[in-house]
Design a protein around this motif. Structure first.
Motif, PDB file in Angstrom:
ATOM      1  N   THR A   1      -3.845   8.854   8.331  1.00 31.90           N
ATOM      2  CA  THR A   1      -3.462   7.510   8.562  1.00 31.90           C
ATOM      3  C   THR A   1      -1.731   7.670   9.071  1.00 31.90           C
ATOM      4  OG1 THR A   1      -5.323   6.159   7.145  1.00 31.90           O
ATOM      5  CG2 THR A   1      -2.781   5.050   7.715  1.00 31.90           C
TER       6      THR A   1
ATOM      7  N   PRO B   1     -10.263  -5.714   2.240  1.00 30.19           N
ATOM      8  CA  PRO B   1      -9.840  -7.044   3.863  1.00 30.19           C
ATOM      9  C   PRO B   1     -10.413  -8.053   4.552  1.00 30.19           C
ATOM     10  CG  PRO B   1     -11.565  -4.573   3.903  1.00 30.19           C
ATOM     11  CD  PRO B   1     -11.297  -5.009   2.637  1.00 30.19           C
ATOM     12  N   ASN B   2      -9.657  -8.110   5.210  1.00 25.47           N
ATOM     13  CA  ASN B   2     -10.223  -9.490   6.064  1.00 25.47           C
ATOM     14  C   ASN B   2     -10.625 -10.935   4.907  1.00 25.47           C
ATOM     15  OD1 ASN B   2      -9.861  -8.542   8.926  1.00 25.47           O
ATOM     16  ND2 ASN B   2     -11.845  -7.418   7.622  1.00 25.47           N
TER      17      ASN B   2
ATOM     18  N   GLU C   1      -8.542  -6.308   9.362  1.00 26.67           N
ATOM     19  CA  GLU C   1      -8.650  -4.935   9.441  1.00 26.67           C
ATOM     20  C   GLU C   1      -9.323  -5.008  10.332  1.00 26.67           C
ATOM     21  OE1 GLU C   1      -9.429  -2.041   5.960  1.00 26.67           O
ATOM     22  OE2 GLU C   1     -11.348  -2.164   6.830  1.00 26.67           O
TER      23      GLU C   1
ATOM     24  N   TYR D   1      -4.782  -8.853   4.048  1.00 21.21           N
ATOM     25  CA  TYR D   1      -4.293  -8.728   5.453  1.00 21.21           C
ATOM     26  C   TYR D   1      -6.106  -8.258   6.396  1.00 21.21           C
ATOM     27  CZ  TYR D   1      -7.294  -4.536   3.129  1.00 21.21           C
ATOM     28  OH  TYR D   1      -8.268  -3.530   2.902  1.00 21.21           O
TER      29      TYR D   1
ATOM     30  N   THR E   1      -9.528   2.570  12.809  1.00 20.46           N
ATOM     31  CA  THR E   1      -9.379   1.103  12.167  1.00 20.46           C
ATOM     32  C   THR E   1      -8.146   0.666  12.347  1.00 20.46           C
ATOM     33  OG1 THR E   1     -11.128   2.386  10.496  1.00 20.46           O
ATOM     34  CG2 THR E   1      -9.651  -0.015   9.714  1.00 20.46           C
TER      35      THR E   1
ATOM     36  N   TRP F   1      -0.490  -6.005   8.633  1.00 21.81           N
ATOM     37  CA  TRP F   1      -0.434  -6.784   7.372  1.00 21.81           C
ATOM     38  C   TRP F   1       1.147  -7.163   7.312  1.00 21.81           C
ATOM     39  CZ3 TRP F   1      -1.314  -1.775   7.169  1.00 21.81           C
ATOM     40  CH2 TRP F   1      -0.061  -0.765   6.401  1.00 21.81           C
TER      41      TRP F   1
ATOM     42  N   THR G   1       0.755  -1.465  -0.205  1.00 14.84           N
ATOM     43  CA  THR G   1       0.056   0.418   0.036  1.00 14.84           C
ATOM     44  C   THR G   1       0.950   1.615  -0.025  1.00 14.84           C
ATOM     45  OG1 THR G   1      -1.688   1.532   1.465  1.00 14.84           O
ATOM     46  CG2 THR G   1      -0.202  -0.395   2.863  1.00 14.84           C
TER      47      THR G   1
ATOM     48  N   GLU H   1     -12.465  -2.654  13.583  1.00 15.35           N
ATOM     49  CA  GLU H   1     -12.947  -1.213  13.904  1.00 15.35           C
ATOM     50  C   GLU H   1     -12.756  -1.375  15.186  1.00 15.35           C
ATOM     51  OE1 GLU H   1     -16.189  -0.365  11.838  1.00 15.35           O
ATOM     52  OE2 GLU H   1     -15.076   0.645  10.518  1.00 15.35           O
TER      53      GLU H   1
ATOM     54  N   ARG I   1      -5.324  -1.594  10.797  1.00 16.87           N
ATOM     55  CA  ARG I   1      -5.062  -2.616  10.289  1.00 16.87           C
ATOM     56  C   ARG I   1      -3.249  -3.664  10.021  1.00 16.87           C
ATOM     57  NH1 ARG I   1      -6.803   1.790   7.547  1.00 16.87           N
ATOM     58  NH2 ARG I   1      -8.842   2.058   6.531  1.00 16.87           N
TER      59      ARG I   1
END
Length: 270
Positions: free
Chosen positions: A188, A125-126, A132, A130, A232, A236, A109, A134, A234
């Motif tokens: 982020t 996601p998921n 992710e 990877y 959120t 990975w 990313t 919340e 994440r």
């Protein structure tokens, strides 16, 4: 070689004799092929099915800070001081997913939000690649939330660290891992443990070794008093990382995250 001849022909001067020019074209084409090959060395072999396995997660909060997998408003009794594998798994099951099914196949990313695989295909996601999820952070006073390597409670060893029980070349998995934290207000932030040179244009940060030093660089997001904030998270393994190769397949990865609240001067709030 006709395809490469067309690409590189314009790179070779017309002043070079024709016979020599053909040799130069072949030489440049070989260099081009070599660069295309070496650019993909870091990724797992395409079409493999064994990603990073046995992901273990533990998230802990310091004083004045709590977290929940749902927004419980200002009812502090419903928030907790930890997030466990079981809590993340319960969150995923509501989406028809399971934590044990997420293999962490490599992705990459630029911004920590949109992820692609080695072919450039966007990944959801998921969906193996990877994790992710919340959660909602809440604090009893205004604060900046930082990652910390220090224990969030006395006698506990729950500070931030990325570990593995795998040995040999598989242990390099800790250098391929990334964790990011996104909020609507603060954007982020990408945590890269054992940071060397960020890849794929990412802007990342690492935590200091030894005594923890808090600064603007370790800030993740801001909380206002008794205002739940959705975060959120994440996790990975980045395929562009030089150590993300076939050797780290089937490795075990442990991600332990400790959070602390600091005032505007980056002094921890007790």
């Amino acid at each position: 070689m006709g395809f490469f001849n067309k690409i590189v022909d314009n790179m070779v001067s017309e002043k070079v004799p024709r016979k020599r020019r053909k040799r130069l074209i072949v030489f440049v084409a070989l260099i081009t092929l070599l660069s295309m090959t070496t650019a993909t060395v870091a990724w797992f072999t395409v079409n493999t099915f064994a990603g990073v396995d046995n992901l273990d997660i533990k998230i802990s909060m310091s004083a004045q800070l709590k977290v929940g997998m749902e927004n419980y408003g200002t009812d502090l009794t419903k928030y907790t001081k930890v997030i466990t594998n079981e809590m993340v798994d319960s969150y995923l099951q509501k989406q028809g997913k399971r934590l044990e099914d997420i293999m962490l196949d490599p992705v990459t990313t630029t911004n920590g939000i949109r992820f692609t695989n080695q072919r450039g295909t966007e990944k959801e996601p998921n969906d193996r690649s990877y994790l992710e999820f919340e959660c909602y952070f809440i604090a009893t006073e205004d604060m900046w939330v930082h990652l910390t390597t220090e224990s969030t409670e006395q006698g506990e060893d729950d500070g931030t660290k990325v570990t593995t029980t795998s040995t040999g070349a598989k242990a390099d998995v800790v250098n391929c891992a990334r964790v990011d934290f996104s909020t609507d207000r603060n954007g982020t932030a990408i945590y890269e443990p054992n940071r060397v040179t960020p890849v794929n244009g990412q802007t990342t940060f690492d935590l200091p070794t030894g005594t923890m030093q808090y600064s603007n660089n370790t800030r993740l997001f801001h909380l206002e008093q008794l205002t739940p904030t959705k975060v959120t998270i994440r996790i990975w393994v980045d395929g562009e990382d030089p150590q993300c190769d076939d050797d780290v397949q089937d490795a075990q990865l442990g991600v332990q995250l400790g959070f602390v609240g600091c005032d505007e001067n980056n002094v921890p709030i007790s």
